[in-house]
Design a protein around this motif. Structure first.
Motif, mmCIF file in Angstrom:
data_model
loop_
_atom_site.group_PDB
_atom_site.id
_atom_site.type_symbol
_atom_site.label_atom_id
_atom_site.label_comp_id
_atom_site.label_asym_id
_atom_site.label_seq_id
_atom_site.Cartn_x
_atom_site.Cartn_y
_atom_site.Cartn_z
ATOM 1 N N GLY A 65 0.802 -1.224 0.000
ATOM 2 C CA GLY A 65 0.000 0.000 0.000
ATOM 3 C C GLY A 65 0.833 1.271 0.000
ATOM 4 N N ASN A 66 0.148 2.410 -0.068
ATOM 5 C CA ASN A 66 0.820 3.713 -0.070
ATOM 6 C C ASN A 66 1.601 3.943 1.216
ATOM 7 N N ARG A 67 1.161 3.330 2.298
ATOM 8 C CA ARG A 67 1.850 3.456 3.581
ATOM 9 C C ARG A 67 2.377 2.104 4.049
ATOM 10 N N GLY A 68 2.671 1.252 3.107
ATOM 11 C CA GLY A 68 3.126 -0.099 3.417
ATOM 12 C C GLY A 68 4.618 -0.182 3.655
ATOM 13 N N VAL A 69 5.070 -1.401 3.844
ATOM 14 C CA VAL A 69 6.478 -1.655 4.150
ATOM 15 C C VAL A 69 7.375 -1.254 2.981
ATOM 16 N N LEU A 70 6.985 -1.586 1.775
ATOM 17 C CA LEU A 70 7.815 -1.223 0.616
ATOM 18 C C LEU A 70 7.893 0.294 0.440
ATOM 19 N N ALA A 71 6.784 0.975 0.689
ATOM 20 C CA ALA A 71 6.784 2.440 0.606
ATOM 21 C C ALA A 71 7.695 3.028 1.678
ATOM 22 N N TYR A 72 7.716 2.419 2.839
ATOM 23 C CA TYR A 72 8.589 2.872 3.925
ATOM 24 C C TYR A 72 10.056 2.781 3.503
ATOM 25 N N PHE A 73 10.457 1.650 2.935
ATOM 26 C CA PHE A 73 11.838 1.500 2.494
ATOM 27 C C PHE A 73 12.178 2.455 1.355
ATOM 28 N N ARG A 74 11.240 2.698 0.461
ATOM 29 C CA ARG A 74 11.448 3.635 -0.634
ATOM 30 C C ARG A 74 11.639 5.054 -0.084
ATOM 31 N N LEU A 75 10.827 5.433 0.898
ATOM 32 C CA LEU A 75 10.960 6.756 1.500
ATOM 33 C C LEU A 75 12.279 6.891 2.264
ATOM 34 N N GLN A 76 12.719 5.838 2.926
ATOM 35 C CA GLN A 76 13.998 5.874 3.635
ATOM 36 C C GLN A 76 15.143 6.091 2.648
ATOM 37 N N ALA A 77 15.063 5.466 1.481
ATOM 38 C CA ALA A 77 16.095 5.658 0.455
ATOM 39 C C ALA A 77 16.075 7.092 -0.067
ATOM 40 N N GLU A 78 14.889 7.652 -0.265
ATOM 41 C CA GLU A 78 14.783 9.037 -0.720
ATOM 42 C C GLU A 78 15.332 9.997 0.326
ATOM 43 N N ILE A 79 15.065 9.717 1.596
ATOM 44 C CA ILE A 79 15.580 10.560 2.676
ATOM 45 C C ILE A 79 17.100 10.510 2.702
ATOM 46 N N LEU A 80 17.668 9.348 2.538
ATOM 47 C CA LEU A 80 19.122 9.207 2.507
ATOM 48 C C LEU A 80 19.727 9.995 1.346
ATOM 49 N N ASP A 81 19.111 9.905 0.166
ATOM 50 C CA ASP A 81 19.589 10.670 -0.996
ATOM 51 C C ASP A 81 19.502 12.169 -0.730
ATOM 52 N N ALA A 82 18.393 12.608 -0.132
ATOM 53 C CA ALA A 82 18.215 14.030 0.161
ATOM 54 C C ALA A 82 19.234 14.515 1.187
ATOM 55 N N GLU A 83 19.534 13.701 2.187
ATOM 56 C CA GLU A 83 20.530 14.082 3.190
ATOM 57 C C GLU A 83 21.923 14.168 2.583
ATOM 58 N N MET A 84 22.235 13.272 1.666
ATOM 59 C CA MET A 84 23.537 13.321 0.993
ATOM 60 C C MET A 84 23.638 14.579 0.135
ATOM 61 N N HIS A 85 22.553 14.909 -0.564
ATOM 62 C CA HIS A 85 22.528 16.119 -1.385
ATOM 63 C C HIS A 85 22.659 17.358 -0.492
ATOM 64 N N LEU A 86 21.967 17.354 0.635
ATOM 65 C CA LEU A 86 22.058 18.471 1.577
ATOM 66 C C LEU A 86 23.478 18.648 2.082
ATOM 67 N N LYS B 147 26.249 17.815 0.558
ATOM 68 C CA LYS B 147 27.061 18.341 -0.546
ATOM 69 C C LYS B 147 26.813 19.835 -0.733
ATOM 70 N N VAL B 148 25.543 20.237 -0.727
ATOM 71 C CA VAL B 148 25.205 21.649 -0.922
ATOM 72 C C VAL B 148 25.705 22.483 0.252
ATOM 73 N N ALA B 149 25.618 21.950 1.465
ATOM 74 C CA ALA B 149 26.094 22.685 2.635
ATOM 75 C C ALA B 149 27.597 22.904 2.570
ATOM 76 N N SER B 150 28.343 21.911 2.116
ATOM 77 C CA SER B 150 29.795 22.088 2.002
ATOM 78 C C SER B 150 30.137 23.091 0.905
ATOM 79 N N GLU B 151 29.395 23.071 -0.206
ATOM 80 C CA GLU B 151 29.617 24.056 -1.267
ATOM 81 C C GLU B 151 29.312 25.462 -0.758
ATOM 82 N N ARG B 152 28.234 25.590 0.024
ATOM 83 C CA ARG B 152 27.877 26.892 0.560
ATOM 84 C C ARG B 152 28.940 27.395 1.527
ATOM 85 N N ALA B 153 29.448 26.511 2.373
ATOM 86 C CA ALA B 153 30.485 26.913 3.320
ATOM 87 C C ALA B 153 31.733 27.396 2.580
ATOM 88 N N GLU B 154 32.088 26.708 1.489
ATOM 89 C CA GLU B 154 33.242 27.130 0.698
ATOM 90 C C GLU B 154 32.992 28.497 0.068
#
Length: 88
Positions: free
Chosen positions: A17-38, A40-47
């Motif tokens: 389902g939309n709030r099922g176990v597979l959706a949870y893992f998909r959202l966790q992967a998206e959160i990890l990607d977003a944190e990695m992007h954040l 990278k952007v934070a280090s570029e901003r600091a520079e």
């Protein structure tokens, strides 16, 4: 039979389902990607903030000023070899 059907229905939607176990893992992967992007952007901003700090009137770095002037005027001294860093 109706109970077995209800259990199968809820089990399916718990996993798929939309709030099922597979959706949870998909959202966790998206959160990890977003944190990695954040990160990278934070280090570029600091520079960039550090480079801007070096050009402030109260703390002017002569080397940074000369570098910016050469880039803006597209000039160098006679006999110099200019190597541009495309990352900046």
């Amino acid at each position: 039979m109706i109970g077995l059907g209800a259990v199968a229905y809820f089990t399916y939607h718990t996993v798929e389902g939309n709030r099922g176990v597979l959706a949870y893992f998909r959202l966790q992967a998206e959160i990890l990607d977003a944190e990695m992007h954040l990160s990278k952007v934070a280090s570029e901003r600091a520079e960039m903030e550090h480079r801007v700090q070096l050009l402030r009137p109260d703390h002017l770095d002569p080397d940074m000023l000369e570098e910016r002037a050469r880039i803006m005027l597209n000039m160098g001294r006679e006999g110099e070899v200019v190597v541009f860093d495309k990352r900046r």
